[in-house]
Design a protein around this motif. Sequence first.
Motif, PDB file in Angstrom:
ATOM      1  N   LEU A  78       0.827  -1.209   0.000  1.00  0.00           N
ATOM      2  CA  LEU A  78       0.000   0.000   0.000  1.00  0.00           C
ATOM      3  C   LEU A  78       0.862   1.261   0.000  1.00  0.00           C
ATOM      4  O   LEU A  78       0.611   2.191  -0.785  1.00  0.00           O
ATOM      5  CB  LEU A  78      -0.938  -0.010   1.208  1.00  0.00           C
ATOM      6  N   LEU A  79       1.863   1.300   0.865  1.00  0.00           N
ATOM      7  CA  LEU A  79       2.727   2.480   0.921  1.00  0.00           C
ATOM      8  C   LEU A  79       3.518   2.648  -0.379  1.00  0.00           C
ATOM      9  O   LEU A  79       3.684   3.768  -0.875  1.00  0.00           O
ATOM     10  CB  LEU A  79       3.690   2.375   2.104  1.00  0.00           C
ATOM     11  N   GLY A  80       4.017   1.551  -0.922  1.00  0.00           N
ATOM     12  CA  GLY A  80       4.785   1.627  -2.160  1.00  0.00           C
ATOM     13  C   GLY A  80       3.963   2.176  -3.309  1.00  0.00           C
ATOM     14  O   GLY A  80       4.436   3.021  -4.083  1.00  0.00           O
ATOM     15  N   THR A  81       2.718   1.702  -3.421  1.00  0.00           N
ATOM     16  CA  THR A  81       1.846   2.184  -4.488  1.00  0.00           C
ATOM     17  C   THR A  81       1.496   3.655  -4.294  1.00  0.00           C
ATOM     18  O   THR A  81       1.529   4.445  -5.246  1.00  0.00           O
ATOM     19  CB  THR A  81       0.557   1.347  -4.531  1.00  0.00           C
ATOM     20  N   LEU A  82       1.176   4.032  -3.053  1.00  0.00           N
ATOM     21  CA  LEU A  82       0.783   5.418  -2.772  1.00  0.00           C
ATOM     22  C   LEU A  82       1.951   6.376  -2.982  1.00  0.00           C
ATOM     23  O   LEU A  82       1.827   7.381  -3.697  1.00  0.00           O
ATOM     24  CB  LEU A  82       0.268   5.521  -1.338  1.00  0.00           C
ATOM     25  N   VAL A  83       3.094   6.076  -2.379  1.00  0.00           N
ATOM     26  CA  VAL A  83       4.262   6.973  -2.479  1.00  0.00           C
ATOM     27  C   VAL A  83       4.750   7.035  -3.923  1.00  0.00           C
ATOM     28  O   VAL A  83       5.105   8.110  -4.428  1.00  0.00           O
ATOM     29  CB  VAL A  83       5.381   6.504  -1.536  1.00  0.00           C
ATOM     30  N   GLY A  84       4.782   5.898  -4.609  1.00  0.00           N
ATOM     31  CA  GLY A  84       5.230   5.881  -6.004  1.00  0.00           C
ATOM     32  C   GLY A  84       4.332   6.701  -6.905  1.00  0.00           C
ATOM     33  O   GLY A  84       4.809   7.425  -7.793  1.00  0.00           O
ATOM     34  N   THR A  85       3.019   6.603  -6.694  1.00  0.00           N
ATOM     35  CA  THR A  85       2.075   7.385  -7.510  1.00  0.00           C
ATOM     36  C   THR A  85       2.226   8.875  -7.236  1.00  0.00           C
ATOM     37  O   THR A  85       2.237   9.695  -8.170  1.00  0.00           O
ATOM     38  CB  THR A  85       0.633   6.937  -7.214  1.00  0.00           C
ATOM     39  N   LEU A  86       2.361   9.255  -5.961  1.00  0.00           N
ATOM     40  CA  LEU A  86       2.547  10.670  -5.622  1.00  0.00           C
ATOM     41  C   LEU A  86       3.852  11.207  -6.204  1.00  0.00           C
ATOM     42  O   LEU A  86       3.901  12.356  -6.695  1.00  0.00           O
ATOM     43  CB  LEU A  86       2.528  10.846  -4.102  1.00  0.00           C
ATOM     44  N   LEU A  87       4.891  10.403  -6.158  1.00  0.00           N
ATOM     45  CA  LEU A  87       6.171  10.833  -6.729  1.00  0.00           C
ATOM     46  C   LEU A  87       6.066  10.991  -8.240  1.00  0.00           C
ATOM     47  O   LEU A  87       6.632  11.941  -8.815  1.00  0.00           O
ATOM     48  CB  LEU A  87       7.260   9.818  -6.372  1.00  0.00           C
ATOM     49  N   ALA A  88       5.328  10.095  -8.903  1.00  0.00           N
ATOM     50  CA  ALA A  88       5.125  10.214 -10.347  1.00  0.00           C
ATOM     51  C   ALA A  88       4.358  11.491 -10.690  1.00  0.00           C
ATOM     52  O   ALA A  88       4.666  12.168 -11.681  1.00  0.00           O
ATOM     53  CB  ALA A  88       4.372   8.984 -10.870  1.00  0.00           C
ATOM     54  N   ILE A  89       3.363  11.822  -9.873  1.00  0.00           N
ATOM     55  CA  ILE A  89       2.605  13.064 -10.083  1.00  0.00           C
ATOM     56  C   ILE A  89       3.529  14.277  -9.931  1.00  0.00           C
ATOM     57  O   ILE A  89       3.477  15.223 -10.735  1.00  0.00           O
ATOM     58  CB  ILE A  89       1.434  13.154  -9.091  1.00  0.00           C
ATOM     59  N   LEU A  90       4.372  14.254  -8.910  1.00  0.00           N
ATOM     60  CA  LEU A  90       5.295  15.362  -8.679  1.00  0.00           C
ATOM     61  C   LEU A  90       6.267  15.520  -9.848  1.00  0.00           C
ATOM     62  O   LEU A  90       6.537  16.652 -10.300  1.00  0.00           O
ATOM     63  CB  LEU A  90       6.062  15.121  -7.379  1.00  0.00           C
ATOM     64  N   ILE A  91       6.770  14.407 -10.367  1.00  0.00           N
ATOM     65  CA  ILE A  91       7.711  14.456 -11.492  1.00  0.00           C
ATOM     66  C   ILE A  91       7.016  14.972 -12.745  1.00  0.00           C
ATOM     67  O   ILE A  91       7.580  15.766 -13.509  1.00  0.00           O
ATOM     68  CB  ILE A  91       8.318  13.060 -11.728  1.00  0.00           C
ATOM     69  N   TRP A  92       5.785  14.522 -12.978  1.00  0.00           N
ATOM     70  CA  TRP A  92       5.041  15.015 -14.148  1.00  0.00           C
ATOM     71  C   TRP A  92       4.772  16.511 -14.011  1.00  0.00           C
ATOM     72  O   TRP A  92       4.841  17.255 -14.993  1.00  0.00           O
ATOM     73  CB  TRP A  92       3.718  14.263 -14.290  1.00  0.00           C
ATOM     74  N   TRP A  93       4.460  16.939 -12.816  1.00  0.00           N
ATOM     75  CA  TRP A  93       4.089  18.336 -12.592  1.00  0.00           C
ATOM     76  C   TRP A  93       5.263  19.279 -12.867  1.00  0.00           C
ATOM     77  O   TRP A  93       5.063  20.396 -13.320  1.00  0.00           O
ATOM     78  CB  TRP A  93       3.626  18.512 -11.143  1.00  0.00           C
TER      79      TRP A  93
END
Length: 288
Positions: A109-124
């Motif tokens: 759960l943490l890996g999926t959540l943190v990874g998705t948030l990091l991907a959003i930050l990188i895209w942004w």
Amino acid sequence: MNAHMNKAGASAEYSGHLRPEEKQAWLKMIHQQHRRQLKKKRRIVLTTQMSILLTFLLIWEIAGRFKWIDVLIFSYPTKIFMQIGKDMLSGELWPHLWMTLTETAVGFLLGTLVGTLLAILIWWSPFLSKVLDPYMVVFNSMPKVALGPIFIVLFGGGFTAIVMTTLSITVIITTLVVNSAFHEVDPNLVKVVRTFGGSRRDVFRSVIFPASFPAIVSTLKVNVGMAWVGVIVGEFLVAKVGLGYLIIYGFQVFNFTLVLASLVLIALAATGMYQFVVYIERKLIRER
């Protein structure tokens, strides 16, 4: 092929001469036939899968009973399941199973959540994306087992160190997959939102995230396997309880039946977790 086209053409011609209520009933009948065919195919696939599994177990059992294989190393199914049953009845197995399941669920759960948030930050931030891209590639190629001793020193030999080992695998995989999905969205859709004065937030909320949602959900299935790898590796290194610990202990005392029993439990738990994620994926995509 021609016969199939003729049949489809005849059906289309037939449906064109029906009243609206008759056409609706006809379409419903066609849909039901299609669903029955899909269910039949799924039953055939499931039957074939179970037949292969049962055949393998039967051959393994016979080979073990007749000493065609070294039972000290390979054991055989009935002996393995007797080991599992004995440990369950005695209560010795439950703490190990519960600990591994908890570590896997938290890491997943943490890996999926943190990874998705990091991907959003990188895209942004395109600047941040260019800066972090080579580091992510290098970190992804690095053997995560090598980081285990560092996590042990930082977090101690327990739950936190194992979860951090799991996160070192799941976070980077999630970030790479989700970030790739963000960049594969049709740019024409982004232009439409921009044309109507949409901000970057509007683009993400209205186009990028909805279009990438199937890829994000599919990442959950990848992370199931990655989370189990991370947890078992972490338990190999530091754990005093867990299925990974039982595997190491079984090797140390030459109880390979215990080793194989632990592997069977890992396979069953991972399969159940994967099927649960598939169920959630179907529910979420159907609702969308």
